[in-house]
Write a protein that holds these residues in place. Sequence first.
Motif, PDB file in Angstrom:
ATOM      1  N   ALA A  49       0.832  -1.206   0.000  1.00 19.08           N
ATOM      2  CA  ALA A  49       0.000   0.000   0.000  1.00 19.08           C
ATOM      3  C   ALA A  49       0.869   1.259   0.000  1.00 19.08           C
ATOM      4  O   ALA A  49       0.580   2.228  -0.708  1.00 19.08           O
ATOM      5  N   ASP A  50       1.948   1.248   0.779  1.00 17.43           N
ATOM      6  CA  ASP A  50       2.876   2.387   0.792  1.00 17.43           C
ATOM      7  C   ASP A  50       3.510   2.572  -0.577  1.00 17.43           C
ATOM      8  O   ASP A  50       3.640   3.704  -1.068  1.00 17.43           O
ATOM      9  N   ALA A  51       3.923   1.461  -1.198  1.00 15.23           N
ATOM     10  CA  ALA A  51       4.545   1.545  -2.519  1.00 15.23           C
ATOM     11  C   ALA A  51       3.572   2.067  -3.564  1.00 15.23           C
ATOM     12  O   ALA A  51       3.989   2.645  -4.580  1.00 15.23           O
ATOM     13  N   LEU A  52       2.287   1.888  -3.310  1.00 19.84           N
ATOM     14  CA  LEU A  52       1.238   2.374  -4.210  1.00 19.84           C
ATOM     15  C   LEU A  52       0.840   3.812  -3.897  1.00 19.84           C
ATOM     16  O   LEU A  52      -0.109   4.333  -4.466  1.00 19.84           O
ATOM     17  N   GLY A  53       1.546   4.432  -2.971  1.00 22.36           N
ATOM     18  CA  GLY A  53       1.250   5.821  -2.642  1.00 22.36           C
ATOM     19  C   GLY A  53       0.141   5.995  -1.630  1.00 22.36           C
ATOM     20  O   GLY A  53      -0.510   7.049  -1.600  1.00 22.36           O
ATOM     21  N   GLY A  54      -0.086   4.966  -0.819  1.00 19.98           N
ATOM     22  CA  GLY A  54      -1.113   5.073   0.215  1.00 19.98           C
ATOM     23  C   GLY A  54      -2.440   4.463  -0.178  1.00 19.98           C
ATOM     24  O   GLY A  54      -3.503   4.975   0.190  1.00 19.98           O
ATOM     25  N   ALA A  55      -2.399   3.365  -0.922  1.00 22.01           N
ATOM     26  CA  ALA A  55      -3.641   2.678  -1.305  1.00 22.01           C
ATOM     27  C   ALA A  55      -4.351   2.160  -0.055  1.00 22.01           C
ATOM     28  O   ALA A  55      -3.714   1.705   0.886  1.00 22.01           O
ATOM     29  N   PRO A  56      -5.673   2.237  -0.021  1.00 22.79           N
ATOM     30  CA  PRO A  56      -6.408   1.714   1.145  1.00 22.79           C
ATOM     31  C   PRO A  56      -6.338   0.202   1.220  1.00 22.79           C
ATOM     32  O   PRO A  56      -6.244  -0.483   0.193  1.00 22.79           O
ATOM     33  N   VAL A  57      -6.367  -0.304   2.451  1.00 23.92           N
ATOM     34  CA  VAL A  57      -6.345  -1.742   2.701  1.00 23.92           C
ATOM     35  C   VAL A  57      -7.583  -2.103   3.507  1.00 23.92           C
ATOM     36  O   VAL A  57      -7.840  -1.525   4.563  1.00 23.92           O
ATOM     37  N   LEU A  58      -8.335  -3.059   3.015  1.00 25.31           N
ATOM     38  CA  LEU A  58      -9.479  -3.596   3.753  1.00 25.31           C
ATOM     39  C   LEU A  58      -9.065  -4.924   4.357  1.00 25.31           C
ATOM     40  O   LEU A  58      -8.687  -5.863   3.646  1.00 25.31           O
ATOM     41  N   HIS A  59      -9.098  -5.019   5.686  1.00 27.11           N
ATOM     42  CA  HIS A  59      -8.724  -6.236   6.391  1.00 27.11           C
ATOM     43  C   HIS A  59      -9.964  -7.101   6.596  1.00 27.11           C
ATOM     44  O   HIS A  59     -10.954  -6.654   7.185  1.00 27.11           O
ATOM     45  N   LEU A  60      -9.898  -8.320   6.131  1.00 24.68           N
ATOM     46  CA  LEU A  60     -11.053  -9.199   6.258  1.00 24.68           C
ATOM     47  C   LEU A  60     -11.352  -9.557   7.704  1.00 24.68           C
ATOM     48  O   LEU A  60     -12.463 -10.000   8.010  1.00 24.68           O
ATOM     49  N   ASP A  61     -10.398  -9.364   8.606  1.00 24.82           N
ATOM     50  CA  ASP A  61     -10.676  -9.520  10.034  1.00 24.82           C
ATOM     51  C   ASP A  61     -11.774  -8.562  10.496  1.00 24.82           C
ATOM     52  O   ASP A  61     -12.421  -8.802  11.520  1.00 24.82           O
ATOM     53  N   ASP A  62     -11.968  -7.476   9.761  1.00 20.06           N
ATOM     54  CA  ASP A  62     -13.013  -6.520  10.116  1.00 20.06           C
ATOM     55  C   ASP A  62     -14.397  -7.015   9.719  1.00 20.06           C
ATOM     56  O   ASP A  62     -15.411  -6.466  10.183  1.00 20.06           O
ATOM     57  N   LEU A  63     -14.455  -8.012   8.852  1.00 21.96           N
ATOM     58  CA  LEU A  63     -15.745  -8.544   8.412  1.00 21.96           C
ATOM     59  C   LEU A  63     -16.079  -9.877   9.082  1.00 21.96           C
ATOM     60  O   LEU A  63     -17.245 -10.206   9.259  1.00 21.96           O
ATOM     61  N   ALA A  64     -15.046 -10.629   9.449  1.00 25.80           N
ATOM     62  CA  ALA A  64     -15.274 -11.896  10.143  1.00 25.80           C
ATOM     63  C   ALA A  64     -15.700 -11.623  11.585  1.00 25.80           C
ATOM     64  O   ALA A  64     -15.521 -10.518  12.109  1.00 25.80           O
ATOM     65  N   THR A  65     -16.289 -12.622  12.217  1.00 22.95           N
ATOM     66  CA  THR A  65     -16.699 -12.513  13.618  1.00 22.95           C
ATOM     67  C   THR A  65     -16.358 -13.829  14.327  1.00 22.95           C
ATOM     68  O   THR A  65     -15.972 -14.811  13.690  1.00 22.95           O
ATOM     69  N   HIS A  66     -16.530 -13.846  15.639  1.00 24.11           N
ATOM     70  CA  HIS A  66     -16.315 -15.077  16.386  1.00 24.11           C
ATOM     71  C   HIS A  66     -17.248 -16.188  15.907  1.00 24.11           C
ATOM     72  O   HIS A  66     -16.885 -17.369  15.933  1.00 24.11           O
ATOM     73  N   GLU A  67     -18.451 -15.822  15.520  1.00 20.85           N
ATOM     74  CA  GLU A  67     -19.435 -16.814  15.083  1.00 20.85           C
ATOM     75  C   GLU A  67     -19.303 -17.130  13.599  1.00 20.85           C
ATOM     76  O   GLU A  67     -19.788 -18.170  13.144  1.00 20.85           O
ATOM     77  N   GLU A  68     -18.683 -16.237  12.843  1.00 23.24           N
ATOM     78  CA  GLU A  68     -18.590 -16.393  11.388  1.00 23.24           C
ATOM     79  C   GLU A  68     -17.169 -16.114  10.928  1.00 23.24           C
ATOM     80  O   GLU A  68     -16.868 -15.044  10.404  1.00 23.24           O
ATOM     81  N   PHE A  69     -16.284 -17.079  11.125  1.00 24.88           N
ATOM     82  CA  PHE A  69     -14.910 -16.894  10.672  1.00 24.88           C
ATOM     83  C   PHE A  69     -14.853 -16.658   9.163  1.00 24.88           C
ATOM     84  O   PHE A  69     -14.056 -15.855   8.682  1.00 24.88           O
ATOM     85  N   PHE A  70     -15.700 -17.379   8.415  1.00 24.69           N
ATOM     86  CA  PHE A  70     -15.628 -17.297   6.953  1.00 24.69           C
ATOM     87  C   PHE A  70     -16.978 -17.048   6.276  1.00 24.69           C
ATOM     88  O   PHE A  70     -17.041 -16.970   5.060  1.00 24.69           O
ATOM     89  N   ASP A  71     -18.033 -16.915   7.052  1.00 27.31           N
ATOM     90  CA  ASP A  71     -19.360 -16.736   6.461  1.00 27.31           C
ATOM     91  C   ASP A  71     -19.721 -15.262   6.305  1.00 27.31           C
ATOM     92  O   ASP A  71     -20.808 -14.831   6.675  1.00 27.31           O
ATOM     93  N   TRP A  72     -18.778 -14.506   5.730  1.00 26.62           N
ATOM     94  CA  TRP A  72     -18.987 -13.062   5.572  1.00 26.62           C
ATOM     95  C   TRP A  72     -19.174 -12.659   4.111  1.00 26.62           C
ATOM     96  O   TRP A  72     -19.224 -11.482   3.787  1.00 26.62           O
ATOM     97  N   THR A  73     -19.295 -13.636   3.212  1.00 24.69           N
ATOM     98  CA  THR A  73     -19.314 -13.335   1.783  1.00 24.69           C
ATOM     99  C   THR A  73     -20.461 -12.414   1.382  1.00 24.69           C
ATOM    100  O   THR A  73     -20.264 -11.443   0.640  1.00 24.69           O
ATOM    101  N   ASP A  74     -21.664 -12.691   1.858  1.00 23.20           N
ATOM    102  CA  ASP A  74     -22.809 -11.861   1.485  1.00 23.20           C
ATOM    103  C   ASP A  74     -22.637 -10.431   1.994  1.00 23.20           C
ATOM    104  O   ASP A  74     -22.971  -9.470   1.288  1.00 23.20           O
ATOM    105  N   ARG A  75     -22.129 -10.294   3.208  1.00 25.87           N
ATOM    106  CA  ARG A  75     -21.901  -8.965   3.771  1.00 25.87           C
ATOM    107  C   ARG A  75     -20.844  -8.210   2.959  1.00 25.87           C
ATOM    108  O   ARG A  75     -20.990  -7.016   2.696  1.00 25.87           O
ATOM    109  N   PHE A  76     -19.804  -8.899   2.548  1.00 27.39           N
ATOM    110  CA  PHE A  76     -18.754  -8.274   1.740  1.00 27.39           C
ATOM    111  C   PHE A  76     -19.314  -7.813   0.398  1.00 27.39           C
ATOM    112  O   PHE A  76     -19.016  -6.703  -0.059  1.00 27.39           O
ATOM    113  N   ARG A  77     -20.110  -8.646  -0.219  1.00 20.13           N
ATOM    114  CA  ARG A  77     -20.674  -8.270  -1.514  1.00 20.13           C
ATOM    115  C   ARG A  77     -21.593  -7.050  -1.376  1.00 20.13           C
ATOM    116  O   ARG A  77     -21.520  -6.108  -2.163  1.00 20.13           O
TER     117      ARG A  77
END
Length: 203
Positions: A49-77
């Motif tokens: 991101a720094d090499a790209l001049g400050g490109a934003p980064v979305l961390h998938l940890d922000d979409l996952a939850t304790h109950e849904e480690f990987f069931d965040w696809t619909d929310r992401f879309r």
Amino acid sequence: MNSTPPPGAELRQLAVRVGALTPSCGPVRLVGVDGHAGSGKSTFAARLADALGGAPVLHLDDLATHEEFFDWTDRFRRQVLDPFGRGEAARYDPYDWNLRRFGAARVLEPAPVVLIEGVGAGRRALRPALALLLWMELDAQASWIRGRQRDGIGLSAFWDDWTQAEMRHFAEDPSRPFADTLVRQGQVGYEWLPGPSSAAGTD
């Protein structure tokens, strides 16, 4: 004469490559950074991101939850892909892993390049929207050992649950076979290897 590139040169070269890609989701070039937990995805994404001049980064940890480690696809879309596809800002509610609830909404503008970092960034449902998929080339056991050492003994139970869920996820929906580039961290900097997708014409 030493022909080794100076530190950071390989990231700048990758940044040039990324900038030349065709937008993949509305006006955005989405770049997925996938790999096992503890493989160095967050650090690498921050440096790219720094090499790209400050490109934003979305961390998938922000979409996952304790109950849904990987069931965040619909929310992401709904929160990210659909708005980007319309050329609009994404708006998502980051999960607080300490408080176990979603926090205040964050706005993510449709920048020329947005990095999507996290386990599952190259999953089947996301790949059509990616301009490039990068895979951190460190095996599962070595990655998990690094992650456990980083987080400490207090999160041992969490890691036990996580590793089981991660194994199930990649067994059902692998990312590495579809990676364009494998990223291997060296003593200094990174090196790139052709991904299985590039070699086999997959996807």
